[in-house]
Design an enzyme around this catalytic site. Structure first.
Site, short mmCIF file in Angstrom:
data_model
loop_
_atom_site.label_atom_id
_atom_site.label_comp_id
_atom_site.label_asym_id
_atom_site.label_seq_id
_atom_site.Cartn_x
_atom_site.Cartn_y
_atom_site.Cartn_z
N HIS A 96 -16.91 3.47 -1.04
CA HIS A 96 -16.01 2.14 -1.25
C HIS A 96 -16.43 2.32 -2.53
O HIS A 96 -16.98 1.26 -2.89
CB HIS A 96 -16.02 1.11 -0.34
N ARG A 98 -4.42 -9.66 -6.60
CA ARG A 98 -5.12 -10.58 -6.73
C ARG A 98 -6.84 -10.82 -7.01
O ARG A 98 -7.36 -9.65 -6.88
CB ARG A 98 -5.29 -11.41 -5.33
N HIS A 155 -14.55 -2.59 9.08
CA HIS A 155 -13.49 -2.53 7.51
C HIS A 155 -13.20 -3.61 6.88
O HIS A 155 -12.12 -3.99 6.13
CB HIS A 155 -12.15 -2.23 7.87
N GLY A 159 -8.51 -7.44 3.85
CA GLY A 159 -9.20 -7.69 4.27
C GLY A 159 -9.63 -7.54 5.50
O GLY A 159 -10.64 -7.87 6.55
N GLY A 160 -9.58 -5.82 6.29
CA GLY A 160 -9.57 -4.68 7.52
C GLY A 160 -9.01 -5.23 8.25
O GLY A 160 -8.90 -5.32 9.41
N LYS A 179 0.65 -1.19 0.01
CA LYS A 179 -0.07 0.28 0.08
C LYS A 179 1.16 1.42 -0.28
O LYS A 179 0.66 1.72 -0.80
CB LYS A 179 -0.62 0.07 1.27
N LYS A 212 -2.91 1.82 9.45
CA LYS A 212 -3.63 0.52 8.27
C LYS A 212 -1.90 -0.43 7.79
O LYS A 212 -1.19 -0.01 7.90
CB LYS A 212 -4.11 0.91 6.97
N GLU A 260 -8.43 -0.11 -5.98
CA GLU A 260 -10.31 0.58 -4.15
C GLU A 260 -9.47 1.59 -4.32
O GLU A 260 -8.18 2.68 -4.49
CB GLU A 260 -9.16 -0.21 -3.08
#
Length: 668
Positions: free
Chosen positions: A216, A299, A243, A172-173, A124, A166, A283
């Site tokens: 989102h 992925r 999340h 997946g939160g 990220k 984060k 995203e």
């Protein structure tokens, strides 16, 4: 490296995953004529994906780090079985560049991007730096290499609270916390690092400005090794909790045609920055006016079926064809959007107990037929055991219709026709969520579930006459089946007689504790039930395993019933109900651990002890943290008092019901 060596035709494939995604990949791989190899841990010996594959290899113990996250063992499994390719699914090693490189080094085709692409976009932090250079709009934040707490705290101060802490790897939160102020930041960093390390083996973090009332939006992209890159429209995943996505739909009901094209163009630009190959998702987060890049998932996503249903494209097949070295079969202007699709994730968890994961054996698994636009991707069946070691998702239910309204209605109906017993699921919660008027009106944001949680998890409704009649019928039907007597025979176990009448009394305890007596009268003449002074004529006839038609006072009603010992689950036209059949000869007592005892709600690992013996605690104060199903669960003081004893330490593996700490109430 020459891409022809990375992407080439193969005839066998190992699926380095488990659960529904492993089953999903196996189906398409077999359809394409490929030999399939599954891998499994000791906890998954009898799992559905193991039985579906042509071959299966044991990786090791239940813990993911010793099995599904062990790169050497996965590569060795591929070598031993002659698997020429590996599909990573999602989660586990799917975004691990080291794994992608290990496959390449071993001469195994990795179904996905190269390690270099994954490093650039899968991180990220790294992807944000790349997008900044490419001119893609970003949420204000810190994504640097320095990871000491002082640097992160300084960055958070500069960005301004609230901030989102984060994990840089994975998704997946997991490894994600909100810090509303500087005083909350340190605990958020420690917890996020610990959870990220456990889930992804990487505890690097980034700090972002927390966007209030966000939506989102994400775009599905796929590229081939010949330079072709496509976007397959967008999905909206605004309905989240902790999340983690709960409901996903495509296309987004929020965007108009111009906004759709703009966000898809931005996604293609983002992926094009690294000449991306394979399936991926870009995203974005929207504050209602602007759209900001937040990350790329290198992925296949959990929610990929909604994209498949609106485009008619099998994304797993396209992944495999790209891995073969083939060109994408369509161009951008040939991709068509048809109708609307919506997906719900079915989890083994208890929404009425803060979504605590549920483990156990699935005793009943009744799902509606996949027809009328309904698709179900499942990784479990009746008889399977859900363990505490992995993600608790059981299945995904996806509905398609020409309109959003039609898709929502189809999914809502399917959820209301689904019965899973033996453990607790979120199915009633999902049905309430999908049926909510504000969801239908698209008046939502990522905080919607938390705000509406009370309405979405109401206390159980009391069983009425219909349900009490159904409970008696279910018991009688089970007794008749056990005695191998046809239910429609007059010589039933409750005793048809040519003369005279007899009685049998049933006592049921409802979820809220009230008890209700039901008197069955049978013999010469019609059978009746006495409930609260009413005498009700009733007849029932079996329509299938666990289902029957109940006729009372000449009104026929379909019923689904599951009996687990003395626990009864009923689904009638009034909803779902749970009753306890009080054994008249059992001498039942309710022995429960005193409230002063803090016990493990599920098997797990102690990852933090947050209070010392002798500490004075307020009600709700954190005492210790368990890692359960890759998620952290904090156990708190049930009342104000003193922490009398801590009976575990960090690293302990604890079983369900084990006493971990004791709190002495104030004043004692």
């Amino acid at each position: 490296m020459d891409r022809s060596k990375l992407y080439r035709r193969f005839h066998s494939i190992l699926i380095a995953n488990r659960g529904e995604i492993a089953c999903r990949v196996i189906r398409t791989a077999k359809k394409m004529g490929l030999r399939t190899v599954a891998v499994y841990s000791e906890a998954d010996r009898g799992a559905m994906h193991v039985e579906m594959a042509d071959e299966a290899v044991l990786l090791g113990p239940a813990r993911a780090r010793d099995s599904y996250l062990n790169i050497e063992r996965v590569i060795e499994a591929a070598r031993k079985t002659g698997a020429e390719a590996v599909h990573p699914g999602y989660g586990f090693l799917s975004e691990n560049a080291e794994f992608a490189q290990a496959c390449a080094d071993a001469g195994i085709v990795f179904v996905g991007p190269t390690a270099e692409m994954m490093t650039a976009m899968g991180s990220k932090s790294g992807s944000k730096a790349l997008m900044e250079t490419a001119g893609v709009p970003l949420v204000p934040g810190y994504h640097g290499e320095a990871q000491d707490e002082a640097t992160l705290a300084k960055a958070a101060d500069r960005i301004g609270f609230p901030v989102l802490v984060k994990a840089s790897a994975g998704g997946g939160g997991r490894g994600m916390r909100i810090a509303g102020s500087a005083s909350e930041l340190s605990a958020a960093i420690v917890s996020a690092k610990r959870e990220a390390k456990a889930a992804f083996g990487d505890d690097r973090l980034l700090i972002e400005k927390y966007v209030d009332n966000p939506r989102h939006i994400e775009v599905q992209i796929i590229g081939d090794a010949h330079g072709n890159l496509l976007s397959l429209f967008e999905r909206e995943c605004t309905l989240q909790r902790r999340h983690q996505k709960v409901i996903e739909e495509a296309p987004s009901p929020t965007l108009n045609a111009a906004q759709r094209e703009a966000v898809c163009a931005a996604a293609r630009k983002a992926a094009g920055a690294v000449n991306y190959v394979g399936a991926g998702t870009i995203e974005f987060v929207s504050d209602g006016k602007d759209v900001f890049f937040i990350e790329m998932n290198t992925r296949l996503q959990v929610e990929h079926p909604v994209t498949e249903l609106i485009t008619g494209i099998d994304l797993v097949e396209w992944q495999l064809r790209v891995a073969f070295g083939e060109k994408l079969p369509l161009t951008q202007d040939q991709i068509r959007l048809d109708g609307h699709a919506i997906e719900a994730r079915v989890y083994a968890e208890n929404p009425n107990k803060n979504f605590m994961p549920s483990v156990g054996k699935i005793n009943a698994w009744r799902l509606p037929d996949e027809s009328g636009g309904l698709r179900i991707d499942a990784g479990y069946r009746a008889g399977d055991a859900v363990s505490p070691y992995y993600d608790a998702m059981l299945a995904k239910m996806i509905a398609w219709a020409p309109t959003r309204e039609g898709a929502i209605e189809r999914l809502h109906r399917a959820l209301n026709e689904t019965d899973v017993r033996g453990l607790v699921t979120n199915i009633p919660f999902l049905a309430a969520l999908v049926g909510h008027s504000q969801v239908a009106a698209n008046a939502i944001d990522t905080g919607f579930i938390e705000r509406e949680l009370k309405a979405l998890t109401p206390a159980p409704a009391p069983a009425g006459e219909l349900e009490l009649c159904a409970a008696v019928a279910a018991i009688l039907g089970a007794e008749a089946e056990a005695a191998r007597v046809e239910v429609h025979s007059p010589w039933q176990t409750f005793g048809w007689m040519p003369v005279g009448r007899r009685e049998r009394v049933f006592l049921f305890r409802q979820a809220h504790g009230a008890e209700q007596k039901v008197t069955l009268r049978y013999g010469n003449g019609p059978s009746t039930l006495g409930i609260g002074g009413h005498e009700i004529a009733f007849v029932f006839s079996r329509t299938g395993r666990g289902s029957f038609d109940l006729t009372r006072d000449n009104i026929k009603t379909p019923v689904v019933a599951v009996i687990e010992g003395h626990e009864l689950y009923l689904r009638t036209r009034n909803g779902r109900f749970e009753l306890h059949w009080v054994d008249p000869f059992g001498g039942e007592t309710d022995e429960q651990t005193g409230e002063d005892k803090i016990v493990a709600p599920l098997p797990g690992t102690v990852v933090a002890v947050l209070a010392e013996e002798g500490a004075k605690l307020e009600k709700g104060a954190a005492i210790l943290t368990l890692e359960v199903m890759k998620m952290e669960q904090t156990l708190r003081a049930p009342f104000a008092g003193v922490l009398k004893a801590v009976k575990c330490k960090v690293g302990d593996i604890v079983q369900e019901g084990m006493e971990l700490a004791e709190v002495e109430p104030s004043g004692e």
